[in-house]
Scaffold this active site. Structure first.
Site, PDB file in Angstrom:
ATOM      1  N   GLU A  37      25.449  38.446  27.231  1.00  0.00           N
ATOM      2  CA  GLU A  37      26.761  37.804  27.129  1.00  0.00           C
ATOM      3  C   GLU A  37      27.078  37.415  25.693  1.00  0.00           C
ATOM      4  OE1 GLU A  37      28.991  37.877  29.300  1.00  0.00           O
ATOM      5  OE2 GLU A  37      27.779  38.498  30.988  1.00  0.00           O
ATOM      6  N   TYR A 117      32.567  30.347  29.859  1.00  0.00           N
ATOM      7  CA  TYR A 117      32.432  31.703  30.391  1.00  0.00           C
ATOM      8  C   TYR A 117      30.951  32.097  30.547  1.00  0.00           C
ATOM      9  CZ  TYR A 117      31.933  36.621  30.688  1.00  0.00           C
ATOM     10  OH  TYR A 117      31.506  37.855  31.104  1.00  0.00           O
ATOM     11  N   ASP A 135      36.556  35.799  32.129  1.00  0.00           N
ATOM     12  CA  ASP A 135      36.789  36.442  30.837  1.00  0.00           C
ATOM     13  C   ASP A 135      38.237  36.929  30.797  1.00  0.00           C
ATOM     14  OD1 ASP A 135      36.891  38.885  32.167  1.00  0.00           O
ATOM     15  OD2 ASP A 135      35.607  39.921  30.735  1.00  0.00           O
ATOM     16  N   CYS A 183      43.639  47.651  35.060  1.00  0.00           N
ATOM     17  CA  CYS A 183      44.655  46.642  34.763  1.00  0.00           C
ATOM     18  C   CYS A 183      44.479  46.180  33.313  1.00  0.00           C
ATOM     19  CB  CYS A 183      44.519  45.481  35.745  1.00  0.00           C
ATOM     20  SG  CYS A 183      45.953  44.413  35.736  1.00  0.00           S
ATOM     21  N   CYS A 190      49.381  51.109  36.623  1.00  0.00           N
ATOM     22  CA  CYS A 190      49.939  50.738  37.933  1.00  0.00           C
ATOM     23  C   CYS A 190      50.162  51.980  38.805  1.00  0.00           C
ATOM     24  CB  CYS A 190      51.249  49.991  37.770  1.00  0.00           C
ATOM     25  SG  CYS A 190      51.081  48.478  36.811  1.00  0.00           S
ATOM     26  N   CYS A 193      46.937  52.618  40.526  1.00  0.00           N
ATOM     27  CA  CYS A 193      46.233  51.402  40.952  1.00  0.00           C
ATOM     28  C   CYS A 193      46.076  51.348  42.476  1.00  0.00           C
ATOM     29  CB  CYS A 193      47.003  50.177  40.463  1.00  0.00           C
ATOM     30  SG  CYS A 193      46.204  48.628  40.903  1.00  0.00           S
ATOM     31  N   CYS A 199      50.750  43.551  44.649  1.00  0.00           N
ATOM     32  CA  CYS A 199      50.615  42.946  43.324  1.00  0.00           C
ATOM     33  C   CYS A 199      51.958  42.397  42.844  1.00  0.00           C
ATOM     34  CB  CYS A 199      50.080  43.995  42.344  1.00  0.00           C
ATOM     35  SG  CYS A 199      50.101  43.426  40.636  1.00  0.00           S
TER      36      CYS A 199
HETATM   37  S1  SF4 Z   1      49.522  47.186  40.114  1.00  0.00           S
HETATM   38 FE1  SF4 Z   1      49.013  45.086  39.429  1.00  0.00          FE
HETATM   39  S2  SF4 Z   1      46.767  44.996  39.491  1.00  0.00           S
HETATM   40 FE2  SF4 Z   1      47.342  47.140  39.517  1.00  0.00          FE
HETATM   41  S3  SF4 Z   1      47.323  47.805  37.360  1.00  0.00           S
HETATM   42 FE3  SF4 Z   1      49.417  47.196  37.850  1.00  0.00          FE
HETATM   43  S4  SF4 Z   1      49.559  45.058  37.236  1.00  0.00           S
HETATM   44 FE4  SF4 Z   1      47.379  45.545  37.395  1.00  0.00          FE
END
Ligand code: SF4
Length: 275
Positions: A37, A117, A135, A183, A190, A193, A199
């Site tokens: 770390e 952290y 983090d 992300c 997105c 994702c 989200c």
């Molecule tokens: S949909 Fe939401 S969680 Fe997925 S990459 Fe985009 S902002 Fe990040």
């Protein structure tokens, strides 16, 4: 299914094929966790791993490091930057050579260079305590997915529930990998994702894209072309009723479509898709 449950379930499934493998990820030795770390702060993980391997070979426990000279530590640290981290790590090793991790549990932040952290990382990875390591990657994922402006507070209030029935270590690793690979800070992926309408950030971006599109020339052009695909020789005056926009604007858009070779206008009256 609650939002928190969806979050957890989808991330854990994502991790099956996407977890990054590092030797320390199989270790519950708090010294190894601390070493990694401290080395990985402000350092890309693959690069940090090379330094970690070098350090752990030379100093498999705090005792060995405590006997090393400052010069020796700084020599090994060379190239990583932020030399003060190396000095604090050396000081921490001296304390740990006399007091075991167990004896100072859970107050690891009494060690030089150990903040919130790193303390949580040791608690989670070495002791499997129900804490989420905060983090920057992790905070960003929480903030975006749950739409919270204060992800730290949100995590503290919900971590026990989110980590119910799972190893905190596993989930923390997944969160870090997801935050640094999908992300990401500048350009989140997105489009690929695992989350979409679940989200909050995704919904906001989709809404603003839709708002920009609504009533735009692009939308009107799309409607005209769609109408002309199924109808031939359309009377321009009838387009007004279908498209519902000001006459001048429609005229301008039609002229543009004609100049681009998309449509043909006959006698300023009839229009069809160009052949
Ligand atoms: S949909 Fe939401 S969680 Fe997925 S990459 Fe985009 S902002 Fe990040």
């Amino acid at each position: 299914m609650s939002k928190q449950h969806i979050f957890k379930k989808k991330l854990l499934s994502w991790s099956i094929k996407n977890t990054r493998e590092y030797s320390w990820r199989n270790s519950e030795d708090p010294w190894k966790i601390l070493l990694l770390e401290v080395i990985s702060q402000q350092t890309q993980l693959d690069r940090a791993n090379k330094y970690y391997q070098k350090f752990i070979r030379k100093f498999p426990s705090p005792n060995e490091m405590s006997k090393a000279t400052k010069k020796e530590i700084l020599g090994m640290w060379s190239g990583l930057g932020y030399n003060s981290r190396a000095i604090r790590l050396h000081e921490a090793s001296k304390i740990l050579s006399k007091n075991s991790f167990d004896s100072i549990y859970p107050e690891f932040d009494i060690l030089p260079g150990v903040g919130e952290y790193t303390k949580n990382a040791i608690l989670s990875f070495a002791y499997n305590d129900k804490v989420i390591t905060q983090d920057t990657n992790v905070l960003r994922v929480f903030s975006r997915f749950f739409g919270t402006k204060d992800p730290k507070k949100f995590i503290i209030e919900n971590q026990k529930n989110i980590l119910k029935n799972i190893k905190s270590r596993k989930f923390n690793e997944v969160l870090m990998d997801f935050g640094s690979e999908i992300c990401t800070s500048k350009s989140p992926s997105c489009n690929i994702c695992i989350f979409d309408n679940e989200c909050k950030k995704f919904i906001q971006v989709k809404k603003s894209t839709q708002t920009t599109f609504k009533g735009s020339d692009r939308e009107i052009r799309g409607k005209i072309i769609k109408h002309l695909i199924v109808n031939k020789n359309v009377d321009i005056s009838s387009l007004n009723m279908i498209i519902e926009t000001e006459e001048n604007r429609l005229e301008h858009i039609l002229e543009k479509l004609e100049s681009e070779g998309m449509v043909t206008i006959k006698n300023k009256k009839l229009i069809e898709i160009s052949s």
